[in-house]
Design a protein around this motif. Structure first.
Motif, PDB file in Angstrom:
ATOM      1  N   HIS A   1     -13.869  19.842  -7.229  1.00 24.52           N
ATOM      2  CA  HIS A   1     -14.926  20.589  -7.920  1.00 24.52           C
ATOM      3  C   HIS A   1     -16.074  19.204  -8.234  1.00 24.52           C
ATOM      4  N   ASP A   2     -15.979  18.348  -7.988  1.00 23.98           N
ATOM      5  CA  ASP A   2     -16.552  17.383  -8.194  1.00 23.98           C
ATOM      6  C   ASP A   2     -16.624  16.746  -6.534  1.00 23.98           C
ATOM      7  N   ASP A   3     -16.580  17.681  -5.548  1.00 25.77           N
ATOM      8  CA  ASP A   3     -16.632  17.538  -4.327  1.00 25.77           C
ATOM      9  C   ASP A   3     -17.075  18.878  -3.136  1.00 25.77           C
ATOM     10  N   VAL A   4     -17.115  18.636  -2.015  1.00 25.95           N
ATOM     11  CA  VAL A   4     -18.082  19.067  -1.328  1.00 25.95           C
ATOM     12  C   VAL A   4     -16.624  19.687  -0.134  1.00 25.95           C
ATOM     13  N   GLU A   5     -16.051  19.031  -0.343  1.00 26.19           N
ATOM     14  CA  GLU A   5     -14.546  18.966   0.165  1.00 26.19           C
ATOM     15  C   GLU A   5     -13.653  20.186  -0.490  1.00 26.19           C
ATOM     16  N   THR A   6     -12.345  21.147   0.135  1.00 25.08           N
ATOM     17  CA  THR A   6     -10.735  21.737  -0.142  1.00 25.08           C
ATOM     18  C   THR A   6     -10.492  21.421   0.512  1.00 25.08           C
ATOM     19  N   LYS A   7      -9.335  21.128   0.680  1.00 26.48           N
ATOM     20  CA  LYS A   7      -7.962  20.856   1.264  1.00 26.48           C
ATOM     21  C   LYS A   7      -7.425  22.267   1.623  1.00 26.48           C
ATOM     22  N   TRP A   8      -6.012  22.215   2.870  1.00 28.00           N
ATOM     23  CA  TRP A   8      -5.184  23.064   2.691  1.00 28.00           C
ATOM     24  C   TRP A   8      -4.284  22.185   2.740  1.00 28.00           C
ATOM     25  N   VAL A   9      -2.949  23.321   2.466  1.00 25.33           N
ATOM     26  CA  VAL A   9      -1.721  23.043   2.233  1.00 25.33           C
ATOM     27  C   VAL A   9      -0.648  23.710   2.838  1.00 25.33           C
TER      28      VAL A   9
ATOM     29  N   GLN B   1       2.668  16.162  -5.451  1.00 24.26           N
ATOM     30  CA  GLN B   1       3.126  15.416  -3.500  1.00 24.26           C
ATOM     31  C   GLN B   1       1.856  14.944  -3.429  1.00 24.26           C
ATOM     32  N   ILE B   2       0.770  15.429  -3.990  1.00 21.72           N
ATOM     33  CA  ILE B   2      -0.339  14.920  -3.467  1.00 21.72           C
ATOM     34  C   ILE B   2      -1.765  14.701  -3.792  1.00 21.72           C
ATOM     35  N   LYS B   3      -0.820  13.951  -5.288  1.00 19.26           N
ATOM     36  CA  LYS B   3      -1.768  12.655  -6.364  1.00 19.26           C
ATOM     37  C   LYS B   3      -2.253  12.179  -5.869  1.00 19.26           C
TER      38      LYS B   3
ATOM     39  N   GLY C   1       3.467   7.422   5.274  1.00 19.31           N
ATOM     40  CA  GLY C   1       3.829   6.174   5.645  1.00 19.31           C
ATOM     41  C   GLY C   1       2.441   4.709   6.296  1.00 19.31           C
ATOM     42  N   TYR C   2       1.562   6.255   6.078  1.00 18.74           N
ATOM     43  CA  TYR C   2       0.568   5.095   6.904  1.00 18.74           C
ATOM     44  C   TYR C   2      -0.532   4.444   5.879  1.00 18.74           C
ATOM     45  N   GLN C   3      -1.139   3.373   5.519  1.00 19.27           N
ATOM     46  CA  GLN C   3      -2.471   2.626   4.469  1.00 19.27           C
ATOM     47  C   GLN C   3      -3.398   2.262   4.905  1.00 19.27           C
ATOM     48  N   ASN C   4      -3.910   3.330   3.283  1.00 14.73           N
ATOM     49  CA  ASN C   4      -5.744   3.106   4.334  1.00 14.73           C
ATOM     50  C   ASN C   4      -6.779   1.730   3.659  1.00 14.73           C
ATOM     51  N   GLU C   5      -7.714   2.255   4.149  1.00 13.85           N
ATOM     52  CA  GLU C   5      -8.413   0.748   3.462  1.00 13.85           C
ATOM     53  C   GLU C   5      -8.573   0.274   1.990  1.00 13.85           C
ATOM     54  N   TYR C   6      -7.951   1.372   1.166  1.00 15.22           N
ATOM     55  CA  TYR C   6      -7.969   1.204  -0.030  1.00 15.22           C
ATOM     56  C   TYR C   6      -6.401   0.488  -0.151  1.00 15.22           C
ATOM     57  N   GLY C   7      -5.443   0.464   0.128  1.00 14.23           N
ATOM     58  CA  GLY C   7      -4.328   0.757   0.317  1.00 14.23           C
ATOM     59  C   GLY C   7      -3.038   1.370  -0.465  1.00 14.23           C
ATOM     60  N   THR C   8      -3.669   2.001   0.043  1.00 10.95           N
ATOM     61  CA  THR C   8      -2.858   3.939  -0.437  1.00 10.95           C
ATOM     62  C   THR C   8      -2.307   4.513   0.949  1.00 10.95           C
ATOM     63  N   VAL C   9      -0.456   4.401  -0.099  1.00 13.52           N
ATOM     64  CA  VAL C   9      -0.095   4.493   1.331  1.00 13.52           C
ATOM     65  C   VAL C   9       0.753   6.660   0.709  1.00 13.52           C
ATOM     66  N   TYR C  10       0.564   6.726   1.788  1.00 14.72           N
ATOM     67  CA  TYR C  10       0.137   8.399   2.197  1.00 14.72           C
ATOM     68  C   TYR C  10       2.186   8.791   2.216  1.00 14.72           C
ATOM     69  N   PRO C  11       2.556   9.286   0.916  1.00 10.96           N
ATOM     70  CA  PRO C  11       3.643   9.710   0.695  1.00 10.96           C
ATOM     71  C   PRO C  11       4.103  10.959   1.585  1.00 10.96           C
ATOM     72  N   ILE C  12       3.185  11.358   2.122  1.00  5.71           N
ATOM     73  CA  ILE C  12       3.108  12.631   3.135  1.00  5.71           C
ATOM     74  C   ILE C  12       2.512  12.704   4.231  1.00  5.71           C
ATOM     75  N   ASN C  13       2.731  13.714   5.512  1.00  6.02           N
ATOM     76  CA  ASN C  13       1.543  13.105   7.007  1.00  6.02           C
ATOM     77  C   ASN C  13       1.024  14.532   5.902  1.00  6.02           C
ATOM     78  N   TYR C  14      -0.386  14.403   6.612  1.00  5.53           N
ATOM     79  CA  TYR C  14      -2.121  14.688   6.600  1.00  5.53           C
ATOM     80  C   TYR C  14      -2.273  14.211   7.571  1.00  5.53           C
ATOM     81  N   GLY C  15      -3.208  16.244   7.802  1.00  8.71           N
ATOM     82  CA  GLY C  15      -3.831  15.417   8.625  1.00  8.71           C
ATOM     83  C   GLY C  15      -5.144  17.323   8.780  1.00  8.71           C
ATOM     84  N   TYR C  16      -5.349  17.174  10.061  1.00  7.41           N
ATOM     85  CA  TYR C  16      -6.533  18.079  10.386  1.00  7.41           C
ATOM     86  C   TYR C  16      -6.226  19.804  11.008  1.00  7.41           C
ATOM     87  N   VAL C  17      -7.036  20.424  10.889  1.00  6.71           N
ATOM     88  CA  VAL C  17      -6.404  21.734  11.978  1.00  6.71           C
ATOM     89  C   VAL C  17      -7.667  22.278  13.040  1.00  6.71           C
TER      90      VAL C  17
END
Length: 108
Positions: free
Chosen positions: A68-76, A92-94, A14-30
């Protein structure tokens, strides 16, 4: 033995970022795992057991998203025992990954 990974949620469902994207799943960091961008490892939470905003999650690594076009990888991360195809994960992540050239790789 399956090792559980703790994810701190900083963008709950439900979080909304600065671009107006609403997160349909939980997202965080390790915590204490440094990713390619020099920050803590980002993680998407995909679980049939979690359908509400949460503050933290203990789960297992089921896939890695390679940008492939960024330095980041994401874990699921998911609940132990849950199985998803690469297509189900991408669906889920698109909401974010559609902006990148990324691929989903399942982890055994």
């Amino acid at each position: 033995m399956t090792r559980l990974i703790n994810v701190t949620i900083d963008r709950p469902l439900g979080y909304q970022n600065e671009y107006g994207t609403v997160y349909p799943i939980n997202y965080g960091y390790v915590k204490n795992i440094i990713a390619g961008d020099g920050k803590e490892q980002d993680a998407y939470i995909i679980s049939r057991n979690v359908q509400t905003p949460i503050e933290s999650f203990d789960g297992v690594l089921i896939a890695i998203v390679k940008r492939h076009d960024d330095v980041e990888t994401k874990w699921v991360i998911s609940s132990p025992g849950e199985i998803y195809t690469t297509e189900e994960i991408y669906d889920q992540i698109k909401f974010i990954e559609q902006h990148f050239d990324s691929s989903v790789y399942l982890v055994d």
